[in-house]
Design an enzyme around this catalytic site. Structure first.
Site, PDB file in Angstrom:
ATOM      1  N   SER A  94       7.299  17.988  41.131  1.00 44.69           N
ATOM      2  CA  SER A  94       6.841  16.686  40.770  1.00 44.69           C
ATOM      3  C   SER A  94       5.796  16.126  42.173  1.00 44.69           C
ATOM      4  O   SER A  94       5.313  15.097  42.327  1.00 44.69           O
ATOM      5  CB  SER A  94       7.805  15.638  40.552  1.00 44.69           C
ATOM      6  OG  SER A  94       7.886  15.834  39.188  1.00 44.69           O
ATOM      7  N   THR A 161      19.089  24.407  31.813  1.00 39.47           N
ATOM      8  CA  THR A 161      20.078  25.797  31.477  1.00 39.47           C
ATOM      9  C   THR A 161      19.079  26.782  31.375  1.00 39.47           C
ATOM     10  O   THR A 161      18.034  26.753  30.998  1.00 39.47           O
ATOM     11  CB  THR A 161      20.709  25.396  30.191  1.00 39.47           C
ATOM     12  OG1 THR A 161      19.767  25.365  29.161  1.00 39.47           O
ATOM     13  CG2 THR A 161      21.395  23.880  29.978  1.00 39.47           C
ATOM     14  N   TYR A 198      11.334   6.863  35.072  1.00 38.36           N
ATOM     15  CA  TYR A 198      10.559   7.928  35.340  1.00 38.36           C
ATOM     16  C   TYR A 198      10.222   9.094  34.452  1.00 38.36           C
ATOM     17  O   TYR A 198      10.987   9.114  33.305  1.00 38.36           O
ATOM     18  CB  TYR A 198      11.311   8.846  36.362  1.00 38.36           C
ATOM     19  CG  TYR A 198      10.573  10.026  37.143  1.00 38.36           C
ATOM     20  CD1 TYR A 198      10.026   9.610  38.153  1.00 38.36           C
ATOM     21  CD2 TYR A 198      10.600  11.097  36.602  1.00 38.36           C
ATOM     22  CE1 TYR A 198       9.256  10.643  38.938  1.00 38.36           C
ATOM     23  CE2 TYR A 198       9.927  12.402  37.301  1.00 38.36           C
ATOM     24  CZ  TYR A 198       9.444  11.983  38.649  1.00 38.36           C
ATOM     25  OH  TYR A 198       8.498  12.922  39.111  1.00 38.36           O
ATOM     26  N   SER A 199       8.789   9.149  34.074  1.00 40.80           N
ATOM     27  CA  SER A 199       8.413   9.740  33.009  1.00 40.80           C
ATOM     28  C   SER A 199       7.181  10.637  33.466  1.00 40.80           C
ATOM     29  O   SER A 199       6.077  10.369  33.706  1.00 40.80           O
ATOM     30  CB  SER A 199       7.690   8.794  32.062  1.00 40.80           C
ATOM     31  OG  SER A 199       7.177   9.495  31.049  1.00 40.80           O
ATOM     32  N   ASN A 200       7.398  12.080  33.349  1.00 43.49           N
ATOM     33  CA  ASN A 200       6.740  13.182  33.343  1.00 43.49           C
ATOM     34  C   ASN A 200       5.433  13.264  32.501  1.00 43.49           C
ATOM     35  O   ASN A 200       4.351  13.268  32.814  1.00 43.49           O
ATOM     36  CB  ASN A 200       7.346  14.455  33.314  1.00 43.49           C
ATOM     37  CG  ASN A 200       8.372  14.556  34.582  1.00 43.49           C
ATOM     38  OD1 ASN A 200       7.795  15.020  35.473  1.00 43.49           O
ATOM     39  ND2 ASN A 200       9.570  14.566  34.052  1.00 43.49           N
ATOM     40  N   SER A 368      17.634  25.771  41.728  1.00 45.66           N
ATOM     41  CA  SER A 368      17.560  24.349  41.338  1.00 45.66           C
ATOM     42  C   SER A 368      18.822  24.581  40.328  1.00 45.66           C
ATOM     43  O   SER A 368      19.859  25.538  40.237  1.00 45.66           O
ATOM     44  CB  SER A 368      16.348  24.191  40.380  1.00 45.66           C
ATOM     45  OG  SER A 368      16.313  25.088  39.565  1.00 45.66           O
TER      46      SER A 368
END
Length: 416
Positions: A94, A161, A198-200, A368
């Site tokens: 991001s 996952t 928050y929004s991608n 991650s």
């Protein structure tokens, strides 16, 4: 004329910090100590590797006193034993949002887009419902109420996952409009401008708008408007190509089955995140980008007025963290810094700078699906910017004491 302006920008990088005396953000500037705290830096990075990341690094650049810069790497760049290199390329996640925000602000400066007019006017017909009044400004601030399509693709709010990565992310190619359609099906999440979430998907929309207004692909807008003028030789957007070319760091996902080793997630199309998180770059390029951005007009990326708007951060509901137009503001023990962070399968990074651009800090880990790694990277920021002004925690991992507050809280969008 625009190309001449950009050519000058590279020459201004070394002197960008001299703008402190006239900075409109001077009152909130970080009071940079003589040097970073080396013990605190190493302790924080060792906590990152102790938490499960193969390797980590911190790169500090001081553009007023270069001798105060530091580059510290610990651990491995891959599980084959290659040492971690702080000059190699990686997926920045991001942090891409800062680049997309610059592209959008530059369109606004040219009069091609009004930040406060409904965004649907700048998108291909049918991208958004006609009754959605969200604006580019609200999207840049994550205050548009746009549902994040990532929640559907990864099937949960939180860490992704390995099973979903292999099934939906690594090899699948998504069109940006299809990602938006997934979001639109959920409808508005709240009245635009009334809350932070928050929004991608919002930044996917901004990439679509930039392409529609210019008739040029996002990769070309990035290359011609930012990468080439600043000489960012290790920055690129190559969706949907899966490989990272050149010297790069291998990224790893913590496996769903704890009995299995970390999963190499380096190769992926990155189309699932696009203009919200698919850029590949390096610590050196992120330093140059941030230094130029925070110099305003003198840096050649955006005007002083655009920079003021980008850094006018509003509360997010998370202690010490605010958000402007594609820029995050973090309050450290010695003042505020601006930048962003990014988590994308196998990679985590934070890239921040003092408001005058004098000092930049880029911290990174190649793992991650691990909240302790995320927190460890955040803990690097205070000793990097503020020196030894705060006691650092020991290198051995431990559980926080009741009521203890971390140096900087892990951000609310910790997944991406």
């Amino acid at each position: 004329m625009m190309r001449t302006r950009f050519a000058r920008s590279v020459a201004t990088l070394a002197t960008a910090a001299a703008l402190l005396a006239v900075s409109t953000l001077g009152a909130s500037a970080v009071q940079v100590r003589e040097e970073p705290d080396p013990d605190g830096l190493r302790a924080a990075l060792l906590r990152v590797t102790a938490a499960g990341a193969p390797g980590a690094f911190a790169v500090i650049r001081d553009h007023v006193h270069p001798g105060l810069g530091r580059s510290l790497a610990v651990g491995r760049g891959d599980l084959d034993g290659t040492r971690m290199r702080a000059d190699a390329r990686f997926r920045v996640g991001s942090n891409t949002k800062m680049f997309t925000a610059v592209i959008v602000l530059r369109l606004a400066e040219r009069g091609l887009l009004d930040l406060d007019r409904p965004l649907l006017h700048y998108l291909p017909p049918g991208t958004l419902p006609q009754n959605w009044p969200i604006t580019a400004r609200q999207v840049l601030e994550h205050r548009a109420g746009v549902y994040d399509h990532v929640n559907d693709l990864l099937e949960q709010r939180g860490e992704e996952t390995t099973a979903v990565f292999e099934a939906r992310i690594r090899n699948t190619v998504y069109a940006p409009r299809d990602l938006v359609a997934r979001s639109v099906r959920h409808g508005p999440q709240f009245a635009p401008g009334s809350a932070y979430a928050y929004s991608n998907t919002g930044f996917v929309l901004l990439g679509l708008a930039a392409e529609h207004l210019t008739g040029r692909p996002y990769a070309e807008l990035l290359r011609e408007g930012i990468v080439r003028p600043l000489g960012l030789r290790r920055t690129s957007f190559t969706v949907p190509a899966k490989r990272i070319t050149g010297r790069h760091i291998t990224g790893y996902l913590t496996n769903d089955d704890p009995r299995k080793p970390l999963l190499d997630s380096t190769e992926q199309t990155a189309s699932w995140i696009g203009s919200a998180g698919a850029i590949v770059s390096s610590a050196g390029d992120l330093d140059r980008f941030l230094t130029s951005l925070l110099a305003g007009s003198a840096g050649g990326l955006v005007s002083d007025d655009s920079l003021r708007q980008m850094t006018r951060a509003l509360p997010t509901g998370v202690t010490r963290i605010g958000y402007g137009l594609g820029l995050r503001r973090i309050s450290l023990s010695c003042g505020t810094v601006f930048g962003h962070g990014g988590i994308v399968q196998g990679y985590q990074s934070q890239a921040f700078a003092t408001p005058d651009g004098r000092r930049t800090v880029v911290v990174f880990a190649n793992a991650s699906n691990n909240g302790a790694v995320t927190q460890g990277l955040m803990d690097v920021l205070d000793p990097a910017f503020c020196g030894g002004s705060r006691p650092h925690r020991p290198a051995a991992p431990r559980h926080p004491r009741a009521g203890e507050v971390p140096t900087v809280p892990a951000v609310e969008d910790s997944r991406i």
